[in-house]
Design a protein around this motif. Structure first.
Motif, PDB file in Angstrom:
ATOM      1  N   LEU A 106      25.790  28.783  71.172  1.00 44.20           N
ATOM      2  CA  LEU A 106      25.857  28.167  69.845  1.00 44.20           C
ATOM      3  C   LEU A 106      26.306  29.162  68.787  1.00 44.20           C
ATOM      4  CD1 LEU A 106      22.674  25.897  69.556  1.00 44.20           C
ATOM      5  CD2 LEU A 106      25.042  25.187  69.866  1.00 44.20           C
ATOM      6  N   TRP A 107      27.060  28.652  67.824  1.00 41.00           N
ATOM      7  CA  TRP A 107      27.444  29.427  66.640  1.00 41.00           C
ATOM      8  C   TRP A 107      27.201  28.550  65.418  1.00 41.00           C
ATOM      9  CZ3 TRP A 107      32.055  28.686  63.464  1.00 41.00           C
ATOM     10  CH2 TRP A 107      32.156  29.655  62.458  1.00 41.00           C
ATOM     11  N   GLN A 108      26.409  29.066  64.488  1.00 42.36           N
ATOM     12  CA  GLN A 108      26.043  28.299  63.291  1.00 42.36           C
ATOM     13  C   GLN A 108      27.241  28.201  62.348  1.00 42.36           C
ATOM     14  OE1 GLN A 108      23.164  26.682  62.720  1.00 42.36           O
ATOM     15  NE2 GLN A 108      24.010  25.900  60.819  1.00 42.36           N
ATOM     16  N   PHE A 109      27.771  26.994  62.208  1.00 39.44           N
ATOM     17  CA  PHE A 109      28.945  26.798  61.358  1.00 39.44           C
ATOM     18  C   PHE A 109      28.591  26.919  59.878  1.00 39.44           C
ATOM     19  CE2 PHE A 109      32.176  24.239  59.170  1.00 39.44           C
ATOM     20  CZ  PHE A 109      33.331  24.772  59.725  1.00 39.44           C
ATOM     21  N   GLY A 110      27.388  26.471  59.520  1.00 39.72           N
ATOM     22  CA  GLY A 110      26.938  26.603  58.136  1.00 39.72           C
ATOM     23  C   GLY A 110      27.525  25.547  57.221  1.00 39.72           C
ATOM     24  N   SER A 111      27.402  25.758  55.918  1.00 40.67           N
ATOM     25  CA  SER A 111      27.913  24.829  54.916  1.00 40.67           C
ATOM     26  C   SER A 111      28.581  25.606  53.794  1.00 40.67           C
ATOM     27  CB  SER A 111      26.783  23.965  54.349  1.00 40.67           C
ATOM     28  OG  SER A 111      25.773  24.778  53.785  1.00 40.67           O
ATOM     29  N   LEU A 112      29.329  24.906  52.970  1.00 43.55           N
ATOM     30  CA  LEU A 112      30.061  25.550  51.897  1.00 43.55           C
ATOM     31  C   LEU A 112      29.122  26.052  50.798  1.00 43.55           C
ATOM     32  CD1 LEU A 112      33.128  23.194  51.292  1.00 43.55           C
ATOM     33  CD2 LEU A 112      33.196  25.531  52.148  1.00 43.55           C
ATOM     34  N   PRO A 113      29.290  27.304  50.336  1.00 45.28           N
ATOM     35  CA  PRO A 113      28.578  27.740  49.126  1.00 45.28           C
ATOM     36  C   PRO A 113      29.057  26.932  47.924  1.00 45.28           C
ATOM     37  CG  PRO A 113      29.489  29.617  50.332  1.00 45.28           C
ATOM     38  CD  PRO A 113      30.078  28.386  50.935  1.00 45.28           C
ATOM     39  N   ASP A 114      28.249  26.871  46.882  1.00 46.43           N
ATOM     40  CA  ASP A 114      28.580  26.061  45.710  1.00 46.43           C
ATOM     41  C   ASP A 114      29.920  26.451  45.095  1.00 46.43           C
ATOM     42  OD1 ASP A 114      26.217  24.772  46.071  1.00 46.43           O
ATOM     43  OD2 ASP A 114      25.121  25.868  44.529  1.00 46.43           O
ATOM     44  N   LEU A 115      30.189  27.745  45.017  1.00 45.98           N
ATOM     45  CA  LEU A 115      31.436  28.203  44.406  1.00 45.98           C
ATOM     46  C   LEU A 115      32.645  27.770  45.228  1.00 45.98           C
ATOM     47  CD1 LEU A 115      32.676  29.784  42.068  1.00 45.98           C
ATOM     48  CD2 LEU A 115      32.506  31.861  43.466  1.00 45.98           C
ATOM     49  N   ASP A 116      32.536  27.870  46.560  1.00 47.86           N
ATOM     50  CA  ASP A 116      33.637  27.439  47.421  1.00 47.86           C
ATOM     51  C   ASP A 116      33.840  25.930  47.337  1.00 47.86           C
ATOM     52  OD1 ASP A 116      33.970  30.030  48.165  1.00 47.86           O
ATOM     53  OD2 ASP A 116      33.054  29.838  50.139  1.00 47.86           O
ATOM     54  N   GLU A 117      32.732  25.202  47.291  1.00 45.07           N
ATOM     55  CA  GLU A 117      32.849  23.740  47.182  1.00 45.07           C
ATOM     56  C   GLU A 117      33.537  23.357  45.874  1.00 45.07           C
ATOM     57  OE1 GLU A 117      29.930  20.064  48.139  1.00 45.07           O
ATOM     58  OE2 GLU A 117      29.374  21.208  46.371  1.00 45.07           O
ATOM     59  N   ARG A 118      33.205  24.039  44.806  1.00 43.95           N
ATOM     60  CA  ARG A 118      33.842  23.759  43.514  1.00 43.95           C
ATOM     61  C   ARG A 118      35.351  24.013  43.589  1.00 43.95           C
ATOM     62  NH1 ARG A 118      31.516  23.274  38.483  1.00 43.95           N
ATOM     63  NH2 ARG A 118      32.974  23.428  36.728  1.00 43.95           N
ATOM     64  N   GLN A 119      35.755  25.077  44.277  1.00 43.17           N
ATOM     65  CA  GLN A 119      37.177  25.371  44.414  1.00 43.17           C
ATOM     66  C   GLN A 119      37.877  24.310  45.246  1.00 43.17           C
ATOM     67  OE1 GLN A 119      38.680  27.844  42.764  1.00 43.17           O
ATOM     68  NE2 GLN A 119      40.647  27.094  43.530  1.00 43.17           N
ATOM     69  N   TYR A 120      37.221  23.869  46.311  1.00 44.16           N
ATOM     70  CA  TYR A 120      37.781  22.784  47.127  1.00 44.16           C
ATOM     71  C   TYR A 120      37.963  21.516  46.288  1.00 44.16           C
ATOM     72  CZ  TYR A 120      37.754  24.715  51.877  1.00 44.16           C
ATOM     73  OH  TYR A 120      38.042  25.437  53.004  1.00 44.16           O
ATOM     74  N   ILE A 121      36.950  21.190  45.493  1.00 42.80           N
ATOM     75  CA  ILE A 121      37.025  19.986  44.656  1.00 42.80           C
ATOM     76  C   ILE A 121      38.173  20.089  43.659  1.00 42.80           C
ATOM     77  CG2 ILE A 121      35.794  18.672  42.873  1.00 42.80           C
ATOM     78  CD1 ILE A 121      33.203  19.325  44.355  1.00 42.80           C
ATOM     79  N   LEU A 122      38.330  21.272  43.077  1.00 41.49           N
ATOM     80  CA  LEU A 122      39.438  21.479  42.132  1.00 41.49           C
ATOM     81  C   LEU A 122      40.784  21.250  42.814  1.00 41.49           C
ATOM     82  CD1 LEU A 122      40.615  22.399  39.426  1.00 41.49           C
ATOM     83  CD2 LEU A 122      40.370  24.771  40.204  1.00 41.49           C
ATOM     84  N   GLU A 123      40.955  21.796  44.004  1.00 39.47           N
ATOM     85  CA  GLU A 123      42.228  21.623  44.714  1.00 39.47           C
ATOM     86  C   GLU A 123      42.450  20.166  45.114  1.00 39.47           C
ATOM     87  OE1 GLU A 123      44.569  23.878  44.998  1.00 39.47           O
ATOM     88  OE2 GLU A 123      43.263  25.202  43.843  1.00 39.47           O
ATOM     89  N   MET A 124      41.379  19.482  45.507  1.00 38.60           N
ATOM     90  CA  MET A 124      41.505  18.064  45.870  1.00 38.60           C
ATOM     91  C   MET A 124      41.939  17.234  44.669  1.00 38.60           C
ATOM     92  SD  MET A 124      38.074  17.728  48.258  1.00 38.60           S
ATOM     93  CE  MET A 124      38.260  15.976  48.609  1.00 38.60           C
ATOM     94  N   ILE A 125      41.399  17.565  43.489  1.00 38.53           N
ATOM     95  CA  ILE A 125      41.770  16.839  42.268  1.00 38.53           C
ATOM     96  C   ILE A 125      43.232  17.107  41.909  1.00 38.53           C
ATOM     97  CG2 ILE A 125      41.345  16.687  39.778  1.00 38.53           C
ATOM     98  CD1 ILE A 125      38.384  17.252  40.398  1.00 38.53           C
TER      99      ILE A 125
END
Length: 502
Positions: A106-125
């Protein structure tokens, strides 16, 4: 299915070896959510031993697998009563225990940090800009920081309130933006922020409980009056005595091309089925023209609904749902919205056949619309893939609305005092059932709105309750439990004395 896929891959490897003595290219097999299958030992052999039923698979076949996390699910009193014996319901995802040998890989994939998620949202917009009409793009650019801020706040807030953090993801952002862009392009309103409010209402606000909605409103309302803007759209029309937010949500969802999957979650008797029946009645082929006029939204291409229904049970199977899906798909009239309704979808989730797994595939690129009705939230893997509307259980206000509506619209001998008396009897009995545990189990929803509706209907055409308790005993007194009957007698005696005094 996995065996069939592996067999075809082995045939590909053999054919390449025959064509050339060189090593063939690698072929990758991806096993998604393999720990949701009860055949966990079979997957253990395939992943760890690289063999299938004792036969080694070719070296050219590489295996990549993904599994859902093991996080406990918070069950309330009612959920414990409904499916406390289902051991898979104890987790946010319906997963089986992994073998010890698999855990080493197993390898823990984890989740997006808040700052990375905000950047993803900006690019999606920013990527959505090209989908807007040219004359709207400048105004859109000016609002990008505002849109990013509100969606990020919505993500963070809703994530803390739902049963699991994974229930909210970038899928929600994508759905919110799809609805937002659709509304802007349709010139639904001249205010871009108003379109954002509607899309956030559909994707975030309506999936919260009543008290959580008030908190969300305070978080979002710093730069815009969120609730007032949302009410402006909810009050479009009051067809059949009250189109609620759930009907408005379904209308928005099923009249653009992408976000077509929707689940209504609410306690028994909270008008889930009634809401859909109102929608179905007003949007059938014979009524769609009148409905379009009443909505006063002629700019939106409202199409009639063609509904295929499936009643889910705890014995439902995936191929039955697939059959209904294909039946809806096969309808030849492109002028209609094809919609599959899964009633009591929550029961199917607890089927030993795991029938709802087929929805993971069907909802990836759906060609039809989908609505599910459930008494409780589904697991995180499914709630993550759909837009959810949590219907608040506001019994007191609903009883008042039912009594007033029937009293005003029907010819009856009932007076307002009689309606008030029936409401008092019903609420007091409901309270005793919920708080005193007078039945063998807690029955918070043992008496519901249907019982009160039937109670009012009885006294519309029979002697009023001050003259006869027949309707009360017929509609509310059916339980033979001695303690229950004693409570009924005490409540009726108390109400009678109060009525005589007045």
């Amino acid at each position: 299915k996995c065996k069939e896929r592996l067999k075809s891959m082995e045939n590909m490897v053999e054919s390449k070896e025959n064509e050339s003595q060189r090593n063939p290219k690698e072929i990758w097999l991806f096993l998604d959510e393999f720990n949701t299958s009860p055949d966990i030992g079979w997957f253990n052999e395939l992943i760890c031993n690289r063999s299938l039923d004792g036969v080694k698979i070719p070296d050219e076949i590489k295996i990549l697998a993904a599994c859902n996390p093991y996080r406990e699910r918070k069950l309330n009193k009612q959920e414990n009563e409904w499916f406390g014996r289902d051991h898979l319901a104890q987790y946010a995802y319906r997963v089986f225990p992994l073998c010890e040998t698999v855990k080493a890989h197993l390898w823990q994939f984890g989740s997006l940090p808040d700052l990375d998620e905000r950047q993803y949202i900006l690019e999606m917009i920013k990527n959505r800009k090209k989908e807007l009409k040219r004359h709207l793009q400048t105004a859109f650019d000016n609002e990008v920081p505002f849109i990013v801020d509100k969606i990020c706040k919505s993500q963070a807030f809703v994530r803390t309130k739902l049963q699991d953090v994974a229930t909210v993801s970038l899928r929600d952002v994508d759905r919110c933006l799809k609805i937002f862009i659709w509304l802007v392009n349709k010139n639904f309103t001249d205010d871009i922020r108003q379109c954002l409010v509607i899309s956030m209402g559909v994707c975030y606000y309506y999936r919260l409980k009543a008290n959580e909605r008030e908190e969300y409103q305070k978080v979002i309302t710093k730069d815009i009056n969120f609730l007032e803007n949302l009410k402006r759209e909810r009050d479009i029309d009051r067809t059949n005595g009250g189109i609620k937010g759930d009907i408005i949500c379904i209308i928005y969802l099923h009249y653009h091309d992408d976000s077509k999957f929707f689940v209504l979650v609410g306690d028994p008797g909270t008008s889930k089925t009634l809401s859909f029946q109102i929608l179905k009645k007003n949007m059938c082929q014979s009524e769609i023209a009148n409905f379009r006029k009443r909505l006063k939204k002629e700019s939106i291409d409202l199409k009639a609904l063609h509904v295929v229904s499936f009643q889910c049970t705890q014995n439902s199977k995936a191929f039955r749902i697939q059959e209904r899906w294909d039946q809806a798909m096969s309808h030849s009239d492109d002028k209609l919205i094809k919609l599959l309704l899964l009633d009591e979808i929550g029961l199917a989730e607890h089927s030993k056949h795991s029938p709802l797994k087929v929805l993971h595939y069907l909802l990836e690129n759906p060609k039809i619309s989908f609505v599910g009705l459930s008494n409780w939230p589904l697991d995180a893997a499914k709630m993550n893939r759909v837009i959810v509307h949590q219907i608040p259980n506001d019994l007191d206000n609903d009883l008042k609305a039912i009594g007033e509506a029937i009293y005003k619209t029907e010819h009856t001998n009932l007076q307002q005092t009689h309606v008030d008396m029936l409401m008092e009897v019903f609420k007091e009995l409901h309270k005793q059932i919920s708080e005193q545990y007078i039945l063998s189990k807690s029955k918070d929803n043992w008496l519901g709105r249907r019982d009160f509706y039937a109670l009012i209907r009885h006294y519309m055409h029979n002697p009023v309750p001050s003259e006869s308790f027949q309707g009360i005993m017929r509609n509310l007194g059916g339980c033979r439990d001695p303690q229950f009957q004693r409570y009924v007698a005490e409540i009726l005696e108390s109400v009678s004395r109060k009525s005589a005094t007045e």
